[in-house]
Design a protein around this motif. Sequence first.
Motif, short mmCIF file in Angstrom:
data_model
loop_
_atom_site.label_atom_id
_atom_site.label_comp_id
_atom_site.label_asym_id
_atom_site.label_seq_id
_atom_site.Cartn_x
_atom_site.Cartn_y
_atom_site.Cartn_z
N GLY A 191 7.00 -14.41 -1.10
CA GLY A 191 7.21 -15.09 0.17
C GLY A 191 5.91 -15.74 0.61
N GLU A 192 5.58 -15.54 1.89
CA GLU A 192 4.36 -16.18 2.41
C GLU A 192 3.09 -15.43 2.03
N ARG A 193 3.13 -14.11 2.16
CA ARG A 193 1.91 -13.33 2.05
C ARG A 193 2.20 -12.04 1.27
N PRO A 194 1.15 -11.39 0.79
CA PRO A 194 1.38 -10.12 0.11
C PRO A 194 2.05 -9.12 1.07
N LEU A 195 3.03 -8.39 0.56
CA LEU A 195 3.87 -7.57 1.43
C LEU A 195 3.18 -6.34 2.00
N GLY A 196 2.00 -5.99 1.49
CA GLY A 196 1.30 -4.85 2.07
C GLY A 196 0.63 -5.15 3.40
N LYS A 197 0.47 -6.43 3.72
CA LYS A 197 -0.26 -6.81 4.94
C LYS A 197 0.37 -6.19 6.19
N ARG A 198 -0.49 -5.84 7.12
CA ARG A 198 -0.01 -5.07 8.27
C ARG A 198 1.00 -5.82 9.13
N SER A 199 0.97 -7.16 9.04
CA SER A 199 1.94 -7.89 9.86
C SER A 199 3.38 -7.53 9.48
N TYR A 200 3.59 -7.07 8.25
CA TYR A 200 4.95 -6.71 7.83
C TYR A 200 5.32 -5.27 8.18
N VAL B 190 0.19 -0.70 -2.31
CA VAL B 190 -0.60 0.52 -2.50
C VAL B 190 -1.98 0.36 -1.86
N ALA B 191 -2.64 -0.76 -2.14
CA ALA B 191 -4.01 -0.93 -1.66
C ALA B 191 -4.07 -0.98 -0.13
N GLU B 192 -3.09 -1.57 0.48
CA GLU B 192 -3.10 -1.68 1.95
C GLU B 192 -2.69 -0.36 2.60
N GLY B 193 -2.21 0.58 1.80
CA GLY B 193 -1.92 1.89 2.37
C GLY B 193 -0.54 2.02 2.99
N VAL B 194 0.39 1.16 2.58
CA VAL B 194 1.74 1.21 3.16
C VAL B 194 2.36 2.61 2.97
N THR C 166 -10.91 1.27 -0.18
CA THR C 166 -9.61 1.65 0.37
C THR C 166 -9.51 3.17 0.38
N PRO C 167 -10.32 3.84 1.21
CA PRO C 167 -10.37 5.30 1.11
C PRO C 167 -9.04 5.98 1.41
N TRP C 168 -8.09 5.26 2.03
CA TRP C 168 -6.78 5.87 2.28
C TRP C 168 -6.00 6.01 0.97
N VAL C 169 -6.39 5.28 -0.04
CA VAL C 169 -5.77 5.50 -1.36
C VAL C 169 -6.51 6.68 -1.97
N ASP C 170 -6.02 7.89 -1.67
CA ASP C 170 -6.82 9.07 -1.96
C ASP C 170 -6.34 9.79 -3.21
N ARG C 171 -5.48 9.13 -3.98
CA ARG C 171 -5.11 9.68 -5.29
C ARG C 171 -4.82 8.49 -6.20
N PRO C 172 -4.76 8.73 -7.50
CA PRO C 172 -4.60 7.58 -8.40
C PRO C 172 -3.34 6.78 -8.08
N PRO C 173 -3.44 5.46 -8.08
CA PRO C 173 -2.28 4.62 -7.76
C PRO C 173 -1.03 4.98 -8.55
N THR C 174 -1.20 5.37 -9.80
CA THR C 174 -0.01 5.74 -10.59
C THR C 174 0.79 6.83 -9.90
N GLN C 175 0.10 7.80 -9.33
CA GLN C 175 0.83 8.89 -8.68
C GLN C 175 1.59 8.37 -7.46
N ILE C 176 0.96 7.46 -6.74
CA ILE C 176 1.61 6.91 -5.55
C ILE C 176 2.85 6.12 -5.96
N VAL C 177 2.69 5.32 -7.00
CA VAL C 177 3.81 4.51 -7.47
C VAL C 177 4.95 5.41 -7.97
N ARG C 178 4.61 6.46 -8.70
CA ARG C 178 5.67 7.37 -9.17
C ARG C 178 6.44 7.98 -8.02
N ASP C 179 5.75 8.28 -6.94
CA ASP C 179 6.44 8.91 -5.81
C ASP C 179 7.27 7.93 -4.99
N HIS C 180 6.85 6.68 -4.96
CA HIS C 180 7.47 5.78 -3.98
C HIS C 180 8.22 4.59 -4.55
#
Lengths: 138, 358
Positions: free
Chosen positions: B160-169, B223-227, B264-278
């Motif tokens: 769409g217009e912007r990356p979906l992690g942006k806080r405006s969404y 993931v990087a934006e901490g959604v 991005t200190p809120w990403v406090d575990r490896p992205p793979t783990q976050i992706v597997r969970d969500h």
Amino acid sequence: MPQRYVVARVGDIPTNGSKAATVAGREIAIFDLDGEYFALANRCPHEGGPLCQGRRTALFESKRPGTFVTSRPGEMLRCPWHGWEFDIRTGRSYCDPDKMGARAFGVTVEPGARLVEGPYQAEIFPVSLDDNYIVVEI
Amino acid sequence: MTVSGAIDCDVHPALANTDALLPYLDEYWREMVAIRTVENLDLGSYPPAVPLAGRPDWRPQRGKPGSDLALLQRDALDAFGTRFAICNTLYGGPYLPNDDFAAALARAMNDWTTKEWLDRDPRLRASIVIAPENPELAVDEINRVAPDRRFVQIMVLAAGERPLGKRSYWPIYRAAEKHGLPIGIHAGSSFRHPPTSLGWGSYYLEDYVAHAQSFQSQLLSLVAEGVFVEFPLLKVVLIESGITWLPAFLWRFDKTWRGIRTETPWVDRPPTQIVRDHVRLTLQPVDEPPEQARFERLLDHIGSEDMILFSTDYPHWQFDGGDVLPEGLSPQHRRKIMIDNPLQTYPRLAETRQEAVT
Ligand code: FES
């Protein structure tokens, strides 16, 4: 049986600075943290970067995106090669603390007068009676 | 080879044109459809005439592939013994640059879906269509439609217009979490930006293959934006994203995160783990070579048996005959993909399923 090695004179390492020393054929990085000393293998467990040259930072954490919590100033060490972080107190990495770490060694400060009695290895430089020394156990 | 009671997480009822929405628009927007000549707002990502848009034996005599309920019932539902199928209607209306018009068309699409599809077959479920560029209006629409429990997801396009992690969404994700609705990100672009990060290609082939890049960029952003830190219950489903790119992307993501994670200190575990969970992915179009057992190995690389959701992508031409599942899946994987994983991902399905039993 671990051996104890004299690696530096107190005062040789600047406050919050570091120093590399080769002891018993190993490269060791010694760090000063406000007068406390810590020693890690000077080889990053990732690909061998010289940890001694790493930048020291606080521990940066966050509870929510956009918020930043800073604690333990100077206690995290960032490898100069690819930036992995290590806790200078334990050597544990931030990214994989259970599996990935730099080996940590015990450090003590001993007066020269005791050192001359042994059984310490002072292979790096002569020990004078009046100074205090940093001793690493390997 | 399929399992009875399958849950098809991606079928595409087709909207003939904007005129089909007229009964669901108020007088002002009906008039605007007429005078602004927006009769055809098909997505450039899915021109109805390209072969991919309709499997030859699934195309109706006339009209768009996917426009005929009886055919969808026969070819998508009966043919695979489907218990539920989630309708994702793709249309450009919600991506008009005019926020109000886009929101009016999204709203009309949801009412059209209810009346023309959900009310006519109890096996059908649907995604709520929103116009995401105005999150306030999008949230209004989510709140309006969500009480109908046959809507099980909220759908947006991959580009769409912007990356979906942006806080405006984020208001959209807050609403999604509140209602227990995953966010489905479907392949497709509003073409506000070129489909590749390098600019415009020359061929449809380039657009279609490049969708995988859009999905990667969206995952990176989310993931990087901490959604998933802000919305710990949120699930995201990548629909029609392909699958094989995922392991290599995750390895790269984890590796880079190790060295730069303090940004991005809120990403406090490896992205793979976050992706597997969500994050979950629909099956078709599965971009896997057909050799025996390759798909099992791919699942090994991903490190999770929970992530793939059965889909036919009806009426898109992704496979022939009944060959919807990859070769060499164990019976237990088959069951997970076709039933258990969808039920876990879409809590509303489990709920309506129970009602049906009692
Ligand atoms: S060598 Fe230390 S991070 Fe790579």
